[in-house]
Design a protein around this motif. Sequence first.
Motif, PDB file in Angstrom:
ATOM      1  N   VAL A  86       0.848  -1.189   0.000  1.00  0.00           N
ATOM      2  CA  VAL A  86       0.000   0.000   0.000  1.00  0.00           C
ATOM      3  C   VAL A  86       0.886   1.241   0.000  1.00  0.00           C
ATOM      4  O   VAL A  86       1.900   1.295   0.706  1.00  0.00           O
ATOM      5  N   ALA A  87       0.517   2.233  -0.793  1.00  0.00           N
ATOM      6  CA  ALA A  87       1.192   3.529  -0.823  1.00  0.00           C
ATOM      7  C   ALA A  87       0.210   4.595  -0.356  1.00  0.00           C
ATOM      8  O   ALA A  87      -0.956   4.590  -0.756  1.00  0.00           O
ATOM      9  N   ILE A  88       0.677   5.492   0.501  1.00  0.00           N
ATOM     10  CA  ILE A  88      -0.141   6.604   0.988  1.00  0.00           C
ATOM     11  C   ILE A  88       0.603   7.897   0.690  1.00  0.00           C
ATOM     12  O   ILE A  88       1.759   8.060   1.091  1.00  0.00           O
ATOM     13  N   VAL A  97      -4.324   7.132  -1.825  1.00  0.00           N
ATOM     14  CA  VAL A  97      -3.883   5.780  -1.459  1.00  0.00           C
ATOM     15  C   VAL A  97      -3.895   4.899  -2.695  1.00  0.00           C
ATOM     16  O   VAL A  97      -4.812   4.983  -3.521  1.00  0.00           O
ATOM     17  N   ALA A  98      -2.865   4.084  -2.846  1.00  0.00           N
ATOM     18  CA  ALA A  98      -2.827   3.097  -3.925  1.00  0.00           C
ATOM     19  C   ALA A  98      -2.520   1.733  -3.335  1.00  0.00           C
ATOM     20  O   ALA A  98      -1.756   1.619  -2.372  1.00  0.00           O
ATOM     21  N   VAL A  99      -3.123   0.714  -3.909  1.00  0.00           N
ATOM     22  CA  VAL A  99      -2.858  -0.673  -3.543  1.00  0.00           C
ATOM     23  C   VAL A  99      -2.098  -1.315  -4.688  1.00  0.00           C
ATOM     24  O   VAL A  99      -2.466  -1.136  -5.864  1.00  0.00           O
ATOM     25  N   GLY A 100      -1.029  -2.022  -4.366  1.00  0.00           N
ATOM     26  CA  GLY A 100      -0.214  -2.639  -5.405  1.00  0.00           C
ATOM     27  C   GLY A 100       0.053  -4.104  -5.138  1.00  0.00           C
ATOM     28  O   GLY A 100      -0.142  -4.603  -4.022  1.00  0.00           O
ATOM     29  N   ALA A 108      -5.246  -0.550  -7.466  1.00  0.00           N
ATOM     30  CA  ALA A 108      -6.399   0.284  -7.127  1.00  0.00           C
ATOM     31  C   ALA A 108      -5.895   1.615  -6.592  1.00  0.00           C
ATOM     32  O   ALA A 108      -4.779   1.709  -6.075  1.00  0.00           O
ATOM     33  N   ARG A 109      -6.742   2.646  -6.709  1.00  0.00           N
ATOM     34  CA  ARG A 109      -6.353   3.990  -6.280  1.00  0.00           C
ATOM     35  C   ARG A 109      -7.565   4.720  -5.727  1.00  0.00           C
ATOM     36  O   ARG A 109      -8.653   4.665  -6.312  1.00  0.00           O
ATOM     37  N   SER A 128      -5.558   6.182   7.211  1.00  0.00           N
ATOM     38  CA  SER A 128      -5.794   4.781   7.578  1.00  0.00           C
ATOM     39  C   SER A 128      -7.166   4.328   7.108  1.00  0.00           C
ATOM     40  O   SER A 128      -7.325   3.217   6.565  1.00  0.00           O
ATOM     41  N   TRP A 129      -8.155   5.172   7.335  1.00  0.00           N
ATOM     42  CA  TRP A 129      -9.510   4.847   6.864  1.00  0.00           C
ATOM     43  C   TRP A 129      -9.539   4.678   5.354  1.00  0.00           C
ATOM     44  O   TRP A 129     -10.146   3.740   4.830  1.00  0.00           O
ATOM     45  N   LEU A 130      -8.856   5.585   4.632  1.00  0.00           N
ATOM     46  CA  LEU A 130      -8.862   5.510   3.169  1.00  0.00           C
ATOM     47  C   LEU A 130      -8.131   4.267   2.688  1.00  0.00           C
ATOM     48  O   LEU A 130      -8.556   3.630   1.707  1.00  0.00           O
ATOM     49  N   ALA A 131      -7.059   3.883   3.368  1.00  0.00           N
ATOM     50  CA  ALA A 131      -6.338   2.664   2.996  1.00  0.00           C
ATOM     51  C   ALA A 131      -7.230   1.442   3.174  1.00  0.00           C
ATOM     52  O   ALA A 131      -7.283   0.554   2.307  1.00  0.00           O
TER      53      ALA A 131
END
Length: 391
Positions: A86-88, A97-100, A108-109, A128-131
């Motif tokens: 995860v990138a924040i 936030v991006a998920v890789g 996802a973004r 944290s909530w957005l992640a």
Amino acid sequence: MTDTAVTPGSQSALRQANERRVVEVLRRDGTRTQAELARATGLSAASVSNIVRGLRAAGTVAVHDTSSNGRRARAVTLVRPPGTVVAIDFAPERVTVAVGDSEGNMLAREEIEYDVAADADRGVRRASWLAETALLRARIDLSTVASVVASVPGPIDPHSGEVGGISCLPRWAGFRPAAALGERLGVPVIAENDANLAVLAELHKGAGQGADHLIHLVISDGVGAGIIIAGTLFRGAGGTAGEVGHIALDQRGQVCRCGNRGCLETFVGAGYLMDMLPQNSYVSHGPGPAGVEDLVGAARSGDPGCRRIIAEAGTALGQGLAIMANLFNPDRVIVGGELSEAGELLLDPMRRAMELGALGSALSRLELVRGELGRDASLYGALRMAAQSTR
């Protein structure tokens, strides 16, 4: 989903910890029955059954009927490759936030507007909530996340993890974003300067490919630079390498937020540029005050005042870069941020100023180019760093 967070010791935190125990057994041992998972983790059969049901709904595991010792059983297999990252990306007025996957490829973004600069703790809670929201929408369970990297627009002390006193987030000074995020998410977190992450991304998949010695400018509210020397990121002794916005250009100039006068940032920072906007310019914008994007748009449409502002910003940037060219002798300089959208209106005066201020040998092999990854450069860099940290 509401803006809530996992509190250590809460039922939610306990469930996440138990999920990670189950996933670790599956990652280590491969397919196991629910009874075997209960024995390996020390959890009750009912707890394992509930956890497996949640992991299955998230697409993390597959379940099929089998037999064990002549009895019917449920076999559980980890189907999503381990190592989700995860990138924040924290910016003064938004969180992204991006998920890789395990290679750092974006899956996802999610992005929201938020006053990050106002309060560090609240900014971390919102991130944290957005992640968690991004993971939920991507049908990825938090227990499969191996690493998180947070991009922060300011220097990060590599020893303490604290945000430096001079940044675009002044209320974050002394705050430790990696520790705060790690406590809330229950996952290892690394915090890194946004310009450092942007230069890694451009080096890997953008305008920096093939360069050995690279400088990437990020021009926003302030000015930062990511520096690559011989293919390696250069942070300096205390994490402040690349704070080029505080190169002094005019001892009688405006007072900068760092306390000095005439810093590069006072010539090219977003707030300073907008203060110079002429009253008779035809900047077109929507609700709210005009921004750098509007300034650039007007300049590209021919507004003489806006063109003058961008040209003078380019001259100041070139003067600062001339100093850096003499010091580091890069083979490429990348210009990123909203102001870079001005293209040659910005780059041409930069080149002219560099020719006046730098050694000819420092410029003979230097390319000056625009970034290719746009505002997501730091996000891509965070994904890449997160993926590499798991290897």
